[in-house]
Design a protein around this motif. Structure first.
Motif, PDB file in Angstrom:
ATOM      1  N   ALA A  50     -27.257  10.072  21.456  1.00 43.83           N
ATOM      2  CA  ALA A  50     -26.809   9.668  20.120  1.00 43.83           C
ATOM      3  C   ALA A  50     -27.963   9.836  19.142  1.00 43.83           C
ATOM      4  O   ALA A  50     -29.131   9.949  19.546  1.00 43.83           O
ATOM      5  N   LYS A  51     -27.630   9.839  17.850  1.00 43.55           N
ATOM      6  CA  LYS A  51     -28.684   9.849  16.840  1.00 43.55           C
ATOM      7  C   LYS A  51     -29.482   8.562  16.955  1.00 43.55           C
ATOM      8  O   LYS A  51     -28.938   7.492  17.191  1.00 43.55           O
ATOM      9  N   GLY A  52     -30.795   8.687  16.757  1.00 41.97           N
ATOM     10  CA  GLY A  52     -31.656   7.522  16.771  1.00 41.97           C
ATOM     11  C   GLY A  52     -31.548   6.762  15.460  1.00 41.97           C
ATOM     12  O   GLY A  52     -30.971   7.250  14.484  1.00 41.97           O
ATOM     13  N   VAL A  53     -32.096   5.573  15.421  1.00 38.34           N
ATOM     14  CA  VAL A  53     -32.087   4.758  14.204  1.00 38.34           C
ATOM     15  C   VAL A  53     -32.911   5.448  13.117  1.00 38.34           C
ATOM     16  O   VAL A  53     -32.514   5.493  11.956  1.00 38.34           O
ATOM     17  N   GLU A  54     -34.059   5.991  13.494  1.00 36.60           N
ATOM     18  CA  GLU A  54     -34.911   6.707  12.544  1.00 36.60           C
ATOM     19  C   GLU A  54     -34.336   8.102  12.288  1.00 36.60           C
ATOM     20  O   GLU A  54     -33.707   8.699  13.159  1.00 36.60           O
ATOM     21  N   GLY A  70     -38.220   6.713  34.950  1.00 35.47           N
ATOM     22  CA  GLY A  70     -37.543   7.827  34.301  1.00 35.47           C
ATOM     23  C   GLY A  70     -38.206   8.263  33.011  1.00 35.47           C
ATOM     24  O   GLY A  70     -38.865   7.474  32.337  1.00 35.47           O
ATOM     25  N   PHE A  71     -38.042   9.548  32.698  1.00 33.40           N
ATOM     26  CA  PHE A  71     -38.489  10.101  31.428  1.00 33.40           C
ATOM     27  C   PHE A  71     -37.678  11.365  31.156  1.00 33.40           C
ATOM     28  O   PHE A  71     -36.898  11.806  32.000  1.00 33.40           O
ATOM     29  N   VAL A  72     -37.852  11.939  29.967  1.00 36.48           N
ATOM     30  CA  VAL A  72     -37.116  13.143  29.572  1.00 36.48           C
ATOM     31  C   VAL A  72     -38.120  14.241  29.267  1.00 36.48           C
ATOM     32  O   VAL A  72     -39.081  14.029  28.523  1.00 36.48           O
ATOM     33  N   GLN A  73     -37.901  15.410  29.852  1.00 29.26           N
ATOM     34  CA  GLN A  73     -38.668  16.603  29.520  1.00 29.26           C
ATOM     35  C   GLN A  73     -37.802  17.409  28.566  1.00 29.26           C
ATOM     36  O   GLN A  73     -36.611  17.599  28.832  1.00 29.26           O
ATOM     37  N   TYR A  74     -38.381  17.905  27.457  1.00 32.25           N
ATOM     38  CA  TYR A  74     -37.585  18.663  26.504  1.00 32.25           C
ATOM     39  C   TYR A  74     -38.426  19.716  25.799  1.00 32.25           C
ATOM     40  O   TYR A  74     -39.659  19.685  25.851  1.00 32.25           O
ATOM     41  N   LEU A  81     -39.963  23.444  29.048  1.00 34.16           N
ATOM     42  CA  LEU A  81     -39.758  22.086  28.543  1.00 34.16           C
ATOM     43  C   LEU A  81     -41.138  21.446  28.434  1.00 34.16           C
ATOM     44  O   LEU A  81     -41.606  20.755  29.333  1.00 34.16           O
ATOM     45  N   ASP A  82     -41.801  21.706  27.298  1.00 35.62           N
ATOM     46  CA  ASP A  82     -43.209  21.373  27.146  1.00 35.62           C
ATOM     47  C   ASP A  82     -43.493  20.016  26.508  1.00 35.62           C
ATOM     48  O   ASP A  82     -44.646  19.650  26.314  1.00 35.62           O
ATOM     49  N   LYS A  83     -42.450  19.257  26.213  1.00 36.26           N
ATOM     50  CA  LYS A  83     -42.630  17.927  25.613  1.00 36.26           C
ATOM     51  C   LYS A  83     -42.036  16.876  26.547  1.00 36.26           C
ATOM     52  O   LYS A  83     -41.141  17.159  27.330  1.00 36.26           O
ATOM     53  N   VAL A  84     -42.538  15.644  26.415  1.00 36.82           N
ATOM     54  CA  VAL A  84     -42.079  14.555  27.270  1.00 36.82           C
ATOM     55  C   VAL A  84     -41.744  13.343  26.409  1.00 36.82           C
ATOM     56  O   VAL A  84     -42.516  12.966  25.534  1.00 36.82           O
ATOM     57  N   LEU A 100     -36.403   7.624  23.340  1.00 32.36           N
ATOM     58  CA  LEU A 100     -36.246   8.005  21.943  1.00 32.36           C
ATOM     59  C   LEU A 100     -37.101   9.240  21.693  1.00 32.36           C
ATOM     60  O   LEU A 100     -38.305   9.222  21.939  1.00 32.36           O
ATOM     61  N   ILE A 101     -36.466  10.312  21.234  1.00 33.70           N
ATOM     62  CA  ILE A 101     -37.175  11.548  20.901  1.00 33.70           C
ATOM     63  C   ILE A 101     -37.193  11.656  19.383  1.00 33.70           C
ATOM     64  O   ILE A 101     -36.146  11.604  18.744  1.00 33.70           O
ATOM     65  N   GLU A 102     -38.381  11.798  18.815  1.00 38.04           N
ATOM     66  CA  GLU A 102     -38.529  11.799  17.363  1.00 38.04           C
ATOM     67  C   GLU A 102     -39.007  13.158  16.850  1.00 38.04           C
ATOM     68  O   GLU A 102     -39.422  14.012  17.624  1.00 38.04           O
ATOM     69  N   LYS A 103     -38.937  13.308  15.531  1.00 41.80           N
ATOM     70  CA  LYS A 103     -39.406  14.500  14.816  1.00 41.80           C
ATOM     71  C   LYS A 103     -38.666  15.757  15.251  1.00 41.80           C
ATOM     72  O   LYS A 103     -39.254  16.810  15.447  1.00 41.80           O
ATOM     73  N   LEU A 104     -37.349  15.636  15.420  1.00 49.97           N
ATOM     74  CA  LEU A 104     -36.517  16.784  15.777  1.00 49.97           C
ATOM     75  C   LEU A 104     -36.060  17.502  14.513  1.00 49.97           C
ATOM     76  O   LEU A 104     -35.847  16.885  13.475  1.00 49.97           O
ATOM     77  N   LEU A 105     -35.911  18.803  14.613  1.00 56.26           N
ATOM     78  CA  LEU A 105     -35.341  19.582  13.519  1.00 56.26           C
ATOM     79  C   LEU A 105     -33.824  19.483  13.606  1.00 56.26           C
ATOM     80  O   LEU A 105     -33.249  19.581  14.696  1.00 56.26           O
TER      81      LEU A 105
END
Length: 135
Positions: A50-54, A70-74, A81-84, A100-105
């Motif tokens: 889902a969209k995050g609050v920010e 657990g974690f997410v690789q993206y 998948l160079d980010k975590v 929560l993954i931030e600063k997405l385009l």
């Protein structure tokens, strides 16, 4: 003579206790991890994105039957998948996971894998896809 027997018994007890502690904390002993959670208990289910609050963020949540790490690789490339994204909210081991993954385009396509206890989960081994504006 009693002193010799006592020393041998103490030596054997120390070896037995050391071996037991080693096996207790050794990963993957008999299909169980260090806290006796069956490896199958870390398979993610009830995955939600889902969209995050920010603004420009996405929230990925899932559950596991056992208490797992657990974690997410993206990343922007399916093959890299160079980010975590770390599960800071749920703690080190949990049954409820939230990343929560931030600063997405907004219009960019991101690829991600859920990593649960060292095993990557996606769609038949392939990363899942996420586009922020489609959430």
């Amino acid at each position: 003579m009693n002193k010799k027997i006592f020393s041998i018994i103490i030596f054997l007890v120390v070896i037995l206790v050391s071996s037991s502690v080693f096996l207790l904390f050794k990963k993957n002993v008999g299909g169980f991890d260090s806290l006796f959670v069956s490896q199958g208990d870390c398979t993610p289910f009830n995955l939600f994105v889902a969209k995050g609050v920010e603004e420009f963020s996405a929230k990925i949540t899932w559950k596991t039957k056992g208490k797992c790490m657990g974690f997410v690789q993206y990343g922007l490339n399916r093959d890299s998948l160079d980010k975590v994204g770390l599960d800071f909210i749920s703690g080190y081991r949990s049954q409820d996971h939230e990343v929560l993954i931030e600063k997405l385009l907004t219009k960019e396509r991101y690829y991600y894998l859920i990593n649960s206890n060292g095993q990557g989960y996606g769609n038949n081994g392939r990363p899942l896809e996420l586009v922020l504006m489609n959430l």
